[in-house]
Write a protein that holds these residues in place. Sequence first.
Motif, PDB file in Angstrom:
ATOM      1  N   ASN A   1       0.819  -1.217   0.000  1.00  0.00           N
ATOM      2  CA  ASN A   1       0.000   0.000   0.000  1.00  0.00           C
ATOM      3  C   ASN A   1       0.850   1.262   0.000  1.00  0.00           C
ATOM      4  O   ASN A   1       0.451   2.287  -0.561  1.00  0.00           O
ATOM      5  CB  ASN A   1      -0.943   0.001   1.204  1.00  0.00           C
ATOM      6  CG  ASN A   1      -2.124  -0.930   1.000  1.00  0.00           C
ATOM      7  OD1 ASN A   1      -2.425  -1.331  -0.120  1.00  0.00           O
ATOM      8  ND2 ASN A   1      -2.792  -1.290   2.082  1.00  0.00           N
TER       9      ASN A   1
ATOM     10  N   ARG B   1      -0.511   3.457  -3.075  1.00  0.00           N
ATOM     11  CA  ARG B   1      -1.387   4.594  -2.768  1.00  0.00           C
ATOM     12  C   ARG B   1      -1.050   5.836  -3.597  1.00  0.00           C
ATOM     13  O   ARG B   1      -1.954   6.447  -4.187  1.00  0.00           O
ATOM     14  CB  ARG B   1      -1.335   4.905  -1.272  1.00  0.00           C
ATOM     15  CG  ARG B   1      -2.391   5.942  -0.838  1.00  0.00           C
ATOM     16  CD  ARG B   1      -2.335   6.208   0.647  1.00  0.00           C
ATOM     17  NE  ARG B   1      -2.616   5.015   1.423  1.00  0.00           N
ATOM     18  CZ  ARG B   1      -1.720   4.397   2.187  1.00  0.00           C
ATOM     19  NH1 ARG B   1      -0.476   4.848   2.255  1.00  0.00           N
ATOM     20  NH2 ARG B   1      -2.058   3.338   2.875  1.00  0.00           N
TER      21      ARG B   1
ATOM     22  N   HIS C   1      -5.826   0.806  -6.092  1.00  0.00           N
ATOM     23  CA  HIS C   1      -6.553   0.353  -4.908  1.00  0.00           C
ATOM     24  C   HIS C   1      -6.030  -1.012  -4.461  1.00  0.00           C
ATOM     25  O   HIS C   1      -5.653  -1.844  -5.301  1.00  0.00           O
ATOM     26  CB  HIS C   1      -8.051   0.261  -5.215  1.00  0.00           C
ATOM     27  CG  HIS C   1      -8.905   0.149  -3.999  1.00  0.00           C
ATOM     28  ND1 HIS C   1      -9.159  -1.060  -3.382  1.00  0.00           N
ATOM     29  CD2 HIS C   1      -9.551   1.103  -3.268  1.00  0.00           C
ATOM     30  CE1 HIS C   1      -9.934  -0.853  -2.331  1.00  0.00           C
ATOM     31  NE2 HIS C   1     -10.191   0.444  -2.236  1.00  0.00           N
TER      32      HIS C   1
END
Length: 284
Positions: free
Chosen positions: A267, A271, A276
């Motif tokens: 992530n 990000r 996603h």
Amino acid sequence: MDSQALTIELDGEQFEAVLDGNLLSSLLSQGADVRYGCRAGACGVCRLYDGSNGESILSCQTAVTSSMSLTRQIPAESSIFSVLAHNSVSDDSIGLALLGPSDESFGDRVSVSFSFKNFPGDLAHFHECMAVNPAGAPLKVVLQKSHFSDEDWLKALSLSPDDRMFVQLSTGVRKGRLLFEMDIADAPVVVISSPENAVFEPYWRDALLDFTSSFLGHYTLFACNDLTLSLADDELIAFLQKALADSDSTSLQLIYHGQKLSAQDWNVLLRPLRIHPNQLYFVR
């Protein structure tokens, strides 16, 4: 032992765990050799098996509520397979084509043993690997030196056509479902591999071209002691930026084939790229 500490036995080794503590974290903190990947319950790398009933356990998602006896081995029946072909894939990997009672195809997990003198049920050591053949073809697997003892690797190198070996097949109704369950039909897809899985690039390419016309490439992370550092590599970021541009605003799907990178680690990279987490799939 503390009154709240419980005993975890893993293939004969004993470890301690605190009541309600995370099973995987407890084992890793004491030096247990347990494979892991996303640590979010998605990839299945950390799967262990209950020694009493054979049920599978995702150790990253399991709270310890009692003492446990676990094994890394898949509890399954063994079948005898014959070696059809044996070839070198890289300096540290070999490919085997095997003939036997199998309907496994790309992505299914199987285990092989080189204990030729043992019969099924004896204490033969099995090594888990991934089927890379298309549906309907003889079982094909890639063996990697890093996953074997020196003794078993020498046995693997000495294999020749018509040799026999034991194979444990996957169980259940999910055979051949890896790519179907990702729901990537006709979607733009890239595969990112850990360094040891670079040899699987041609197999991923062949398998994905049956599912999507938008396979946008394969990238191998650079080798380092802390694999999270490879996620900050400028070349990886450029690779993903190009894939995003080539995907024409359609949701780009990512497949990570490897271990020891969690969903949280990914992530941090994804990000800023506005990718996603549900666009990332983990394959052990």
